[in-house]
Design a protein around this motif. Sequence first.
Motif, PDB file in Angstrom:
ATOM      1  N   SER A   1       4.039  -5.416   6.183  1.00  0.00           N
ATOM      2  CA  SER A   1       3.332  -4.708   5.107  1.00  0.00           C
ATOM      3  C   SER A   1       3.485  -3.213   5.325  1.00  0.00           C
ATOM      4  O   SER A   1       3.623  -2.740   6.462  1.00  0.00           O
TER       5      SER A   1
ATOM      6  N   ARG B   1       5.871 -10.048  -1.701  1.00  0.00           N
ATOM      7  CA  ARG B   1       4.776 -11.019  -1.804  1.00  0.00           C
ATOM      8  C   ARG B   1       3.632 -10.504  -2.666  1.00  0.00           C
ATOM      9  O   ARG B   1       3.147 -11.200  -3.551  1.00  0.00           O
ATOM     10  N   ARG B   2       3.179  -9.295  -2.415  1.00  0.00           N
ATOM     11  CA  ARG B   2       1.993  -8.805  -3.136  1.00  0.00           C
ATOM     12  C   ARG B   2       1.976  -7.284  -3.074  1.00  0.00           C
ATOM     13  O   ARG B   2       2.336  -6.685  -2.053  1.00  0.00           O
TER      14      ARG B   2
ATOM     15  N   THR C   1      -0.722  -4.028  -4.121  1.00  0.00           N
ATOM     16  CA  THR C   1      -2.012  -3.565  -4.636  1.00  0.00           C
ATOM     17  C   THR C   1      -2.025  -2.049  -4.689  1.00  0.00           C
ATOM     18  O   THR C   1      -1.344  -1.378  -3.904  1.00  0.00           O
TER      19      THR C   1
ATOM     20  N   PRO D   1      -4.667  -5.759  -7.499  1.00  0.00           N
ATOM     21  CA  PRO D   1      -3.286  -6.179  -7.728  1.00  0.00           C
ATOM     22  C   PRO D   1      -2.611  -5.355  -8.822  1.00  0.00           C
ATOM     23  O   PRO D   1      -3.225  -5.011  -9.842  1.00  0.00           O
TER      24      PRO D   1
ATOM     25  N   ASP E   1       2.965  -5.993   0.564  1.00  0.00           N
ATOM     26  CA  ASP E   1       3.173  -7.090   1.509  1.00  0.00           C
ATOM     27  C   ASP E   1       4.499  -7.767   1.172  1.00  0.00           C
ATOM     28  O   ASP E   1       4.777  -8.070   0.000  1.00  0.00           O
TER      29      ASP E   1
END
Length: 578
Positions: free
Chosen positions: A165, A189-190, A192, A197, A226
């Motif tokens: 990350s 993956r993600r 924010t 988000p 991430d």
Amino acid sequence: MLVHGRVPAYDRVLVHRRVPAYDRLHVHRRVRAGPCGARRLPVPPVNAPLTPPSPEADLPGRPRRDLRSRRTVVALTLTGAVGITGAVALAGALPSGDHRGSARLGIHAPGPSPAPPASPATSPSPGAPGIGDPLMPLDGNGGYTVRRYTLDFDWAAPRTPFGASTTIDATATQALSRFDLDFAGNTLRRVTVDGTPARTVRDGDELVVTPSRPIPHGGAFTVRVDYTADPARQRHRGDAIADYGWVPTPDGTVLYPQPDGAKMIFPVDDHPSLRAPVTFHITTPPDLGAVANGRLVERVRRPDGRIRWTYDSEHPVAAQLVQMAIGRFAFVESAGPRGLPVRDVVPDGLVTGTKAYRALTSEHLAWLERRLGPYPFRRYGVLVADTDLPVALETQSLSVVPRADLLGDRVDAERNLVHELAHQWTGDSVAIRRWSDLWLSEGHARFYERLYSGAHGGDSFESAMRTAYERHDQWRHDDGAPAEPDGDTHLFKQMRYDGSALVLYALREKVGEETFGRIERTWVTTYQGRAAGTHDFVALASGVAGQDLSTFLTPWLYGAHTPPMPGHPDWHPDPVRG
């Protein structure tokens, strides 16, 4: 950066205040004009704000025009610059009406300055997908400054993807509806923004992030990405760089992010003029060690037995100079001049074999300090890379040197060690403003490498420079003049190494050794911790020498043919072939 290769010694390939005396410098560049020859036109304004790529088209599928076209031809205007101590200014999105030094590409304010309040009528708009460097226009991003990167790597095994990350603390320099990060490959993956988000689109090497609500002008925000990192991801260039990105070793990895490979490692604003401090959290199995730029803050054993290593870069770092390595290491500590901490990081099986040449670091530091002044960072060391890749790299405060460089001939080893150490002053502390300024980084490193080697058993300095002079017209033909590469694929060619060291040698012959020494010390102290470019160097050299050197240096830096060498009327370039 230095490529050693097992080839003949010569053929190996590697702000500021205003200067009132010379506030405009007109130089010319070569423009290819077919078989009849070349016509000469003014070069682009090196110190003017770069025009960033347009972000106006809506995503997904926004069109991209060709951003690698030849540069607009205009006069070269000198302006001042200020240094960075923390924040990284992404000038592509700065207001065009701000003519202060901190609103220029690669000219950075010391720390995050309060942004002027946005007009109530200002609507959020996308940040630019690049800062518009003519050679690599999509490097860097517009619309914000980076205050700090925090990198978390949960290492698994060589060539094995692992969880990672990146947290980016930033400040908006415009009202942002979306913004870009440089990010290549790896499995996202993600993402924010301020814990919420965000919507994302992968667009080539751009990660386009749309937060849930616009970011106001001057607003501080935090992005967390991430992803699954791929420690086998590399790219290849046809110049001296060869393979770059993640470089696997038998039990871990080292990083070779130059020139724009950091985006294969973490999401970043990837341009050499842009720097920010970095915190590294690296988790490894208990039998492996980890190292990164700067100072080891802590080493903590987790309940599962894995070790978490935390490093702080101590100084802002350009993306191409970030280092993180994992392996079975010995940490060998010593002291340099005035007690400077020196920490070598060596694979266990190479400690004894590399000791003799690593022990020369203190001597090399003292030799360079006599010519360039105090070493600019808080510590130094050599990271011995257990890899066959024949490339050494000046990652900040921790130079990477392949094992073969330290297991062979002393003259070759010292050339590599002095080259990468000299970069800590020129290229690391004094960053380049644009990629076309690379000659200032590699040329200086090669100059001091050759100067040292000539006095310590290698080819004589004058002989090396004469050989470079003989080949100079060919290099100009093949890859462009020192300060004007023919394209980004021509950057790390011989012209940027011995060809650029020759420009500095010519300057020394023109002004004399004593004045040249003052120019060099003034250069690295005036621009310490800052980004500077070709025009800055010419103006500063003129001011120190007390004479306008622009008419002398212009043909050396931009001309189609190599000028006469002062004091050496018997030197002649070889005829150009091809």
